[in-house]
Design an enzyme around this catalytic site. Structure first.
Site, PDB file in Angstrom:
ATOM      1  N   GLN A 199      50.295  13.218  99.144  1.00 42.90           N
ATOM      2  CA  GLN A 199      49.594  14.497  98.964  1.00 42.90           C
ATOM      3  C   GLN A 199      49.792  15.021  97.542  1.00 42.90           C
ATOM      4  OE1 GLN A 199      47.378  15.903 100.584  1.00 42.90           O
ATOM      5  NE2 GLN A 199      47.661  15.603 102.775  1.00 42.90           N
TER       6      GLN A 199
ATOM      7  N   ASP B 194      46.016  12.058 110.766  1.00 50.19           N
ATOM      8  CA  ASP B 194      45.785  12.613 109.428  1.00 50.19           C
ATOM      9  C   ASP B 194      44.816  11.695 108.696  1.00 50.19           C
ATOM     10  OD1 ASP B 194      45.972  13.924 107.017  1.00 50.19           O
ATOM     11  OD2 ASP B 194      48.040  13.321 106.587  1.00 50.19           O
TER      12      ASP B 194
ATOM     13  N   CYS C 166      41.220  16.905 106.192  1.00 54.09           N
ATOM     14  CA  CYS C 166      40.809  17.352 104.860  1.00 54.09           C
ATOM     15  C   CYS C 166      39.285  17.484 104.807  1.00 54.09           C
ATOM     16  CB  CYS C 166      41.310  16.381 103.794  1.00 54.09           C
ATOM     17  SG  CYS C 166      40.777  14.690 104.072  1.00 54.09           S
TER      18      CYS C 166
ATOM     19  N   GLU D 203      48.942   2.486 109.525  1.00 50.60           N
ATOM     20  CA  GLU D 203      48.312   2.775 108.240  1.00 50.60           C
ATOM     21  C   GLU D 203      47.658   1.482 107.759  1.00 50.60           C
ATOM     22  OE1 GLU D 203      47.993   5.158 105.635  1.00 50.60           O
ATOM     23  OE2 GLU D 203      47.231   3.430 104.544  1.00 50.60           O
TER      24      GLU D 203
ATOM     25  N   TYR E 138      47.518   7.120 110.624  1.00 49.70           N
ATOM     26  CA  TYR E 138      47.155   7.342 109.219  1.00 49.70           C
ATOM     27  C   TYR E 138      48.402   7.860 108.495  1.00 49.70           C
ATOM     28  CZ  TYR E 138      42.543   7.198 111.377  1.00 49.70           C
ATOM     29  OH  TYR E 138      41.445   6.838 112.107  1.00 49.70           O
TER      30      TYR E 138
END
Ligand code: SAH
Length: 459
Positions: A290, A388, A415, A340, A319
């Site tokens: 991030q 995420d 997001c 991931e 994720y």
């Protein structure tokens, strides 16, 4: 015969309009007989004189010539270049109004896309100092007026605007870019030419740990040969004592992708470290991290609070990147399973579990949807699933596989409000109620929205 719809404005026309809305990309909206015009640097309630730039079938673009009435939410003296390059497209909107704008985006898509107007959306949590926050910069290098320059592309173009103060980046990163730029100039390195596909240095990437202050510099070139690499590297290391790693990445493709597949270490390690919620994380060049550390900690803490974790919980961190979310709570639960798609990120996640003395976390490389199906087949019964995903959101198949194993809670970090709304609609149909949504501003001065939501299984 149906009468053909006549567009009520013409290209190059000048007219006075009232701004009635903001698009999700922060453009002002005016309507002329129902026909929308999108206008940069114009805010709701403002009355502006505009010049029509472009007229399409369904909407057009115009630019402001003059402000007749300005909004109370306007920041005077905003930097036009920052708005135009898209670095800080909302800089002209006061910060409290930006936070309201972001919450409204979510409220709107929940009502329109998800058909869930009743969901509670809390006020956006903002930053005390909403600038200088980015821990990562990817800066294009081009020749401008005969000189090697670093800066930013004009929106929707590949025309480089030379720039040294990026406003939303960690000021130490801005400084490092100028230093590296000057060293490249000194050694006469050839900047990349996109049109001819000649020249060499394409991008400078700088990443800096918010707490650790460890700095990674990545030089991305078109060809394998990197100029006088030893001298350049030693000058960079001398000029920037925080540098922990210098990497050379080769991107021979004619594409927009910044990083190529091949990398080598010119100095130090092939990763750097930072801290989040008191845990240590190693980050490789290819791994996601991030960009706003201070607000990422708030986001993760809210996610953990929403999950209300118990020692017997089995959690999935889908994720998971380098394992940040799962490892922040691993010691509170029985087991964490992370998945991931980027191999290097999973390598980091495994090392991070060691660094943080975590023994109850298992990691898999793969697409979340496939691995989720495998886990279901293997009889893993999660009680909480954290997701995420990137902007495109989840897939139908992932959502159905999740609902099938009946976790009590799903914690959705998003997001992209639009794909989030699409996904919670399906979750709702499968028996998961969206209890609350907390927007957290990870990207001040931009139109990007980040949120965390609690979805609870309805018994
Ligand atoms: N939770 C992490 C990373 C979030 S970013 C953090 O907070 O740091 C989203 C991550 O999803 C990225 O690391 C990206 O590589 C990964 N990803 C993208 N598509 C994926 C997929 N289909 N399956 C699994 N991971 C994916």
């Amino acid at each position: 015969m149906k009468k053909e719809y006549e567009i009520p404005v013409k290209k190059n026309q000048e007219l006075e309009v009232e701004i009635i809305d903001l698009t999700h990309e922060g453009l002002g909206v005016a309507k002329i007989a129902h026909y929308p015009l999108f206008i940069e640097n114009a805010l709701p309630t403002e009355i502006v004189k505009v010049h029509v730039l472009k007229v399409g079938k369904k909407f057009g673009y115009a630019k402001v010539l003059d402000y007749i009435k300005t909004s109370k939410d306007r920041v005077e003296g905003a930097n036009n270049q920052l708005i135009r390059t898209g670095i800080a497209p909302l800089q002209h909107l006061t910060y409290p109004a930006q936070l309201i704008f972001k919450r409204n985006q979510i409220v709107n898509v929940l009502a329109k896309t998800a058909k869930l107007p009743e969901v509670s959306v809390l006020s956006t949590i903002g930053m005390e100092q909403p600038y200088g926050y980015r821990n990562k910069a990817q800066i294009p290098v081009r020749k401008v007026n005969g000189e090697l320059e670093t800066g930013f592309f004009k929106k929707n173009s590949h025309e480089l605007v030379p720039m040294t103060d990026f406003y939303i980046q960690d000021p130490k990163i801005d400084e490092a870019i100028v230093i590296v730029r000057n060293i490249l100039r000194k050694f006469n390195v050839k900047p990349y030419d996109e049109v001819e596909h000649t020249g060499n240095i394409r991008n400078i990437i700088v990443r800096r740990g918010h707490y650790s202050h460890e700095m990674m510099i990545i030089l991305v070139t078109r060809t394998e040969k990197i100029f006088k690499n030893e001298q350049i590297t030693s000058e960079i290391v001398k000029a920037l004592p925080e540098v922990f790693s210098v990497i050379h990445n080769i991107q021979p493709a004619k594409s927009n992708a910044i990083l190529g597949k091949e990398s080598r270490v010119l100095f130090g390690k092939d990763s750097f470290r930072d801290e989040l919620l008191g845990h240590t994380f190693q980050i490789s060049p290819q791994s996601f991290y991030q960009v706003n550390t201070e607000m990422a900690e708030k986001l993760y803490q809210i996610a953990i609070d929403f999950a209300d974790l118990k020692p017997e919980d089995i959690a999935i961190d889908a994720y998971c990147g380098i394992g940040t979310i799962g490892q922040s709570f691993a010691k509170k639960v029985k087991h964490v399973y992370g998945v991931e798609i980027v191999k290097e990120a999973i390598q980091d996640a495994k090392i991070n579990a060691n660094l943080n003395d975590i023994e109850n976390a298992t990691y898999e490389v793969g697409s979340a949807e496939n691995v989720m199906h495998d886990w279901v087949k293997d009889g893993i019964k999660p009680s909480v699933v954290f997701v995420d995903p990137p902007r495109k959101g989840l897939t139908d198949s992932f959502i159905r596989a999740t609902a099938e194993v009946q976790p009590e809670k799903v914690i959705y970090i998003s997001c992209n409000a639009a794909t989030f709304a699409r996904d919670v609609k399906l979750f709702d149909e499968l028996g998961y109620k969206t209890e609350k949504v907390q927007p957290v501003d990870l990207f001040p001065q931009t139109y990007h929205v980040e949120l965390v939501a609690l979805l609870q299984r309805v018994k």
